[in-house]
Design a protein around this motif. Structure first.
Motif, short mmCIF file in Angstrom:
data_model
loop_
_atom_site.label_atom_id
_atom_site.label_comp_id
_atom_site.label_asym_id
_atom_site.label_seq_id
_atom_site.Cartn_x
_atom_site.Cartn_y
_atom_site.Cartn_z
N ILE A 297 -2.85 6.25 16.80
CA ILE A 297 -2.83 5.39 15.62
C ILE A 297 -1.61 5.74 14.77
N SER A 298 -0.88 4.69 14.37
CA SER A 298 0.30 4.89 13.52
C SER A 298 0.38 3.72 12.53
N ALA A 299 1.18 3.90 11.51
CA ALA A 299 1.36 2.85 10.50
C ALA A 299 2.78 2.95 9.94
N THR A 300 3.33 1.80 9.63
CA THR A 300 4.64 1.76 8.98
C THR A 300 4.41 1.60 7.48
N VAL A 301 4.93 2.57 6.72
CA VAL A 301 4.68 2.61 5.27
C VAL A 301 5.97 2.89 4.51
N THR A 302 5.93 2.59 3.24
CA THR A 302 7.05 2.91 2.36
C THR A 302 7.24 4.43 2.34
N LYS A 303 8.48 4.88 2.51
CA LYS A 303 8.75 6.32 2.59
C LYS A 303 8.21 7.08 1.38
N SER A 304 8.27 6.49 0.21
CA SER A 304 7.82 7.18 -0.99
C SER A 304 6.30 7.38 -1.01
N LEU A 305 5.55 6.64 -0.18
CA LEU A 305 4.08 6.75 -0.17
C LEU A 305 3.53 7.53 1.02
N THR A 306 4.40 8.04 1.86
CA THR A 306 3.95 8.75 3.06
C THR A 306 3.02 9.91 2.72
N GLY A 307 3.29 10.63 1.67
CA GLY A 307 2.46 11.76 1.26
C GLY A 307 1.16 11.35 0.60
N SER A 308 0.98 10.07 0.32
CA SER A 308 -0.22 9.57 -0.36
C SER A 308 -1.30 9.07 0.59
N ILE A 309 -1.11 9.23 1.88
CA ILE A 309 -2.08 8.70 2.85
C ILE A 309 -3.31 9.59 2.86
N GLU A 310 -4.47 8.96 2.67
CA GLU A 310 -5.76 9.66 2.71
C GLU A 310 -6.50 9.24 3.97
N THR A 311 -7.32 10.14 4.48
CA THR A 311 -8.15 9.82 5.65
C THR A 311 -9.61 9.91 5.26
#
Length: 176
Positions: free
Chosen positions: A77-91
């Motif tokens: 599983i992968s996702a393309t996201v804004t670089k500035s929000l990469t650290g904001s991903i919650e699981t």
């Protein structure tokens, strides 16, 4: 229409109403913007463990734990996201603590949802990495339940026949 790949990130560009060499410069600008501001993040790989689940067996007077299975990711599983929000991903994991046997290898156990703020960006199934079957004791109990069901069915059929017979006799008495 153009395609470009940089690392894990793949982009497609569609430029409309551009003339001459403008479509090439516009496409280059779009790709530069995309690669400078977005990245594809690998969130999990197929087979990675997301947790464990106790596998139980219900017996007459108690619940017995037969073992533990791992809840693993069904697919990459992968996702393309804004670089500035990469650290904001919650699981967010949705996995039961306990499940009743039998459990088969590959059986659905739950889900993992990846979220940025209140937006879900990816979802993947979690499956069992192994099997745990019922013990001989539970198989015997299941057979006992089958016998009880058969007995109940026979008694129900006998009751229906008795009711029909009584109705026939009462009907004959009423006509005499």
């Amino acid at each position: 229409v153009a395609y470009a790949k940089q690392g894990n990130t793949e982009l497609i560009s569609v430029v409309l109403k551009s003339t001459g060499y403008g479509e090439y410069t516009d496409t280059a600008k779009l790709f530069d913007y995309g690669f400078n501001n977005f990245e594809t993040v690998n969130l999990a790989s197929a087979g990675d463990s997301a947790g464990s689940v106790n596998v139980n067996e219900e017996r007459k007077k108690e619940t017995v734990t037969l073992g533990i299975v791992n809840a693993v990711f069904e697919e990459n599983i992968s996702a393309t996201v804004t670089k500035s929000l990469t650290g904001s991903i919650e699981t967010l994991y949705s996995i039961p603590e306990d499940i009743n046997a039998p459990v088969s290898n590959g059986q659905f156990l739950g889900t993992a949802i990846y979220r940025i703020g209140s937006d879900d960006i990816a979802k993947v199934n979690l499956i069992s990495d192994s099997s745990i079957m019922l013990t001989e004791n539970s198989i015997q109990n299941a057979g006992q339940n089958t016998v009880n069901f058969k007995t109940a069915s026979i008694l129900l059929a006998a009751a229906v026949i008795l009711i029909i017979a009584v109705k026939i006799i009462l009907n004959k008495i009423a006509h005499e």
